[in-house]
Design a protein around this motif. Structure first.
Motif, PDB file in Angstrom:
ATOM      1  N   ALA A   1       0.827  -1.205   0.000  1.00  0.00           N
ATOM      2  CA  ALA A   1       0.000   0.000   0.000  1.00  0.00           C
ATOM      3  C   ALA A   1       0.863   1.257   0.000  1.00  0.00           C
ATOM      4  O   ALA A   1       1.909   1.327   0.647  1.00  0.00           O
ATOM      5  CB  ALA A   1      -0.932   0.010   1.210  1.00  0.00           C
ATOM      6  N   TYR A   2       0.401   2.277  -0.745  1.00  0.00           N
ATOM      7  CA  TYR A   2       1.136   3.536  -0.832  1.00  0.00           C
ATOM      8  C   TYR A   2       1.336   4.163   0.549  1.00  0.00           C
ATOM      9  O   TYR A   2       0.465   4.099   1.418  1.00  0.00           O
ATOM     10  CB  TYR A   2       0.391   4.529  -1.721  1.00  0.00           C
ATOM     11  N   GLU A   3       2.479   4.801   0.689  1.00  0.00           N
ATOM     12  CA  GLU A   3       2.812   5.512   1.927  1.00  0.00           C
ATOM     13  C   GLU A   3       2.460   6.991   1.848  1.00  0.00           C
ATOM     14  O   GLU A   3       2.589   7.718   2.836  1.00  0.00           O
ATOM     15  CB  GLU A   3       4.312   5.363   2.228  1.00  0.00           C
ATOM     16  N   TRP A   4       2.054   7.478   0.682  1.00  0.00           N
ATOM     17  CA  TRP A   4       1.801   8.899   0.498  1.00  0.00           C
ATOM     18  C   TRP A   4       0.644   9.376   1.381  1.00  0.00           C
ATOM     19  O   TRP A   4      -0.420   8.758   1.428  1.00  0.00           O
ATOM     20  CB  TRP A   4       1.443   9.189  -0.948  1.00  0.00           C
ATOM     21  N   GLU A   5       0.823  10.514   2.025  1.00  0.00           N
ATOM     22  CA  GLU A   5      -0.244  11.090   2.843  1.00  0.00           C
ATOM     23  C   GLU A   5      -1.164  11.925   1.966  1.00  0.00           C
ATOM     24  O   GLU A   5      -0.703  12.731   1.154  1.00  0.00           O
ATOM     25  CB  GLU A   5       0.354  11.943   3.950  1.00  0.00           C
ATOM     26  N   ALA A   6      -2.464  11.742   2.132  1.00  0.00           N
ATOM     27  CA  ALA A   6      -3.457  12.473   1.355  1.00  0.00           C
ATOM     28  C   ALA A   6      -3.913  13.723   2.111  1.00  0.00           C
ATOM     29  O   ALA A   6      -3.456  14.004   3.222  1.00  0.00           O
ATOM     30  CB  ALA A   6      -4.655  11.573   1.052  1.00  0.00           C
ATOM     31  N   ALA A   7      -4.849  14.450   1.498  1.00  0.00           N
ATOM     32  CA  ALA A   7      -5.302  15.724   2.069  1.00  0.00           C
ATOM     33  C   ALA A   7      -5.915  15.569   3.454  1.00  0.00           C
ATOM     34  O   ALA A   7      -5.863  16.499   4.266  1.00  0.00           O
ATOM     35  CB  ALA A   7      -6.306  16.380   1.121  1.00  0.00           C
ATOM     36  N   ASP A   8      -6.487  14.402   3.741  1.00  0.00           N
ATOM     37  CA  ASP A   8      -7.115  14.183   5.044  1.00  0.00           C
ATOM     38  C   ASP A   8      -6.151  13.565   6.047  1.00  0.00           C
ATOM     39  O   ASP A   8      -6.579  13.129   7.126  1.00  0.00           O
ATOM     40  CB  ASP A   8      -8.361  13.316   4.900  1.00  0.00           C
ATOM     41  N   GLY A   9      -4.854  13.510   5.709  1.00  0.00           N
ATOM     42  CA  GLY A   9      -3.860  12.973   6.618  1.00  0.00           C
ATOM     43  C   GLY A   9      -3.729  11.466   6.596  1.00  0.00           C
ATOM     44  O   GLY A   9      -2.925  10.903   7.348  1.00  0.00           O
ATOM     45  N   VAL A  10      -4.500  10.809   5.736  1.00  0.00           N
ATOM     46  CA  VAL A  10      -4.477   9.351   5.641  1.00  0.00           C
ATOM     47  C   VAL A  10      -3.503   8.929   4.554  1.00  0.00           C
ATOM     48  O   VAL A  10      -3.470   9.503   3.467  1.00  0.00           O
ATOM     49  CB  VAL A  10      -5.888   8.812   5.333  1.00  0.00           C
ATOM     50  N   ARG A  11      -2.704   7.915   4.832  1.00  0.00           N
ATOM     51  CA  ARG A  11      -1.795   7.364   3.838  1.00  0.00           C
ATOM     52  C   ARG A  11      -2.474   6.184   3.139  1.00  0.00           C
ATOM     53  O   ARG A  11      -3.092   5.350   3.805  1.00  0.00           O
ATOM     54  CB  ARG A  11      -0.495   6.886   4.500  1.00  0.00           C
ATOM     55  N   GLY A  12      -2.357   6.119   1.816  1.00  0.00           N
ATOM     56  CA  GLY A  12      -2.956   4.987   1.136  1.00  0.00           C
ATOM     57  C   GLY A  12      -3.198   5.226  -0.332  1.00  0.00           C
ATOM     58  O   GLY A  12      -2.572   6.089  -0.955  1.00  0.00           O
ATOM     59  N   GLY A  13      -4.122   4.435  -0.894  1.00  0.00           N
ATOM     60  CA  GLY A  13      -4.302   4.365  -2.332  1.00  0.00           C
ATOM     61  C   GLY A  13      -5.401   5.250  -2.880  1.00  0.00           C
ATOM     62  O   GLY A  13      -5.940   6.121  -2.191  1.00  0.00           O
ATOM     63  N   SER A  14      -5.734   4.984  -4.140  1.00  0.00           N
ATOM     64  CA  SER A  14      -6.709   5.774  -4.894  1.00  0.00           C
ATOM     65  C   SER A  14      -8.093   5.146  -4.769  1.00  0.00           C
ATOM     66  O   SER A  14      -8.306   4.037  -5.256  1.00  0.00           O
ATOM     67  CB  SER A  14      -6.317   5.825  -6.375  1.00  0.00           C
ATOM     68  N   PRO A  15      -9.061   5.823  -4.167  1.00  0.00           N
ATOM     69  CA  PRO A  15     -10.405   5.264  -4.080  1.00  0.00           C
ATOM     70  C   PRO A  15     -10.996   5.036  -5.477  1.00  0.00           C
ATOM     71  O   PRO A  15     -10.817   5.865  -6.373  1.00  0.00           O
ATOM     72  CB  PRO A  15     -11.196   6.325  -3.314  1.00  0.00           C
ATOM     73  N   HIS A  16     -11.707   3.931  -5.643  1.00  0.00           N
ATOM     74  CA  HIS A  16     -12.302   3.596  -6.933  1.00  0.00           C
ATOM     75  C   HIS A  16     -13.350   2.513  -6.727  1.00  0.00           C
ATOM     76  O   HIS A  16     -13.491   1.975  -5.622  1.00  0.00           O
ATOM     77  CB  HIS A  16     -11.225   3.121  -7.924  1.00  0.00           C
ATOM     78  N   LEU A  17     -14.053   2.191  -7.791  1.00  0.00           N
ATOM     79  CA  LEU A  17     -14.965   1.046  -7.764  1.00  0.00           C
ATOM     80  C   LEU A  17     -14.774   0.214  -9.023  1.00  0.00           C
ATOM     81  O   LEU A  17     -14.154   0.650  -9.992  1.00  0.00           O
ATOM     82  CB  LEU A  17     -16.429   1.475  -7.613  1.00  0.00           C
ATOM     83  N   HIS A  18     -15.309  -1.015  -8.976  1.00  0.00           N
ATOM     84  CA  HIS A  18     -15.386  -1.884 -10.141  1.00  0.00           C
ATOM     85  C   HIS A  18     -16.856  -2.081 -10.481  1.00  0.00           C
ATOM     86  O   HIS A  18     -17.707  -2.093  -9.593  1.00  0.00           O
ATOM     87  CB  HIS A  18     -14.708  -3.222  -9.868  1.00  0.00           C
TER      88      HIS A  18
END
Length: 256
Positions: free
Chosen positions: A24-41
């Motif tokens: 899982a990505y370590e990058w911190e997002a705007a909400d302070g959470v580190r992780g991936g790109s939200p999406h759906l299938h």
């Protein structure tokens, strides 16, 4: 007799599932959470099997917002239409099992970009596309894509928590419009993969019932190694396998 031969795989993995491994990505997002790109299938159920570390998967569905903890041995899965976001909690490593083998790589994945991006197919494609390779330019593009998906996701989540499912349903409808032109190609992949696998089992059952196990003469064993390591996937750095009817490398179109 001992054989060192390595048969070239001609059949998909059991059940024609897709398979990959993610850190899982370590990058911190705007909400302070580190992780991936939200999406759906749209037509694929996806499963996470946690092999190490800790984290969570955040989901949006008609059930509302959920934050599902993940630790070693955890198993979580989500059906088509469920928005999911992988969250890094510390060295989170996951094996991903995907229904319908390569459909997500063929476009069955839509990011939670803001509505104005989803409404414009060309703008969506530009935002979703990541250059090939594993270098700095690819990493920067994958991070921009993640940040834009999180921007739209946070709006959907806030509305759903407040009891307003309208934005979430509108996102699902926009996603369906974006992929509609690809459905005929997906149908062919499904026929060649999951459907063919099920039909093969039916033929084997018919053969056994008739007392003719001749198909067992084709028995063999396969092995494989990842064909690419450390690619930039939707949720993290991705190791993937180039196997028949299995998860192929992303073709760097706007599919994730």
């Amino acid at each position: 007799m001992v054989s060192d031969a390595k048969p070239v795989p001609s059949l998909p993995l059991p059940g024609a599932v897709g398979l990959s491994h993610l850190n899982a990505y370590e990058w911190e997002a705007a909400d302070g959470v580190r992780g991936g790109s939200p999406h759906l299938h749209l037509v694929c159920t996806e499963a996470y099997v946690v092999t190490g570390g800790r984290g969570a998967v955040q989901t949006l569905s008609p059930d509302g917002y959920r934050d599902i903890p993940l630790g070693p041995g955890s198993l979580a899965w989500f059906t088509p239409g469920t928005v999911h976001r992988m969250v890094q909690g510390g060295d989170l490593r996951i094996t991903v099992l995907m229904q319908n083998s390569g459909l997500p790589e063929a476009g069955d994945a839509v990011f939670t970009f803001p509505p104005e991006v989803l409404a414009d197919p060309e703008r969506y494609a530009a935002a979703a596309t990541v250059p090939p390779g594993t270098g700095a330019d690819t990493e920067a593009a994958a991070r921009r894509r993640r940040d834009l998906a999180v921007e739209g996701y946070l709006t959907l989540r806030e509305a759903l928590i407040a009891g307003d499912a309208g934005p979430y349903r509108s996102f699902q409808e926009a996603a369906a419009r974006l992929v509609r032109a690809r459905v005929s190609a997906w149908r062919e992949l499904w026929r060649a993969g999951a459907l063919a696998t099920a039909e093969r089992t039916g033929a084997q059952l018919d053969a056994l019932e008739s007392g003719d196990p001749a198909y067992l003469a084709d028995a063999t064993a396969y092995q494989s190694e990842p064909s690419r390591r450390g690619g930039f996937g939707m949720c993290g750095r991705r190791d993937e396998y180039a196997l028949p009817g299995t998860t192929p490398p992303y073709d760097d179109r706007p599919t994730g």
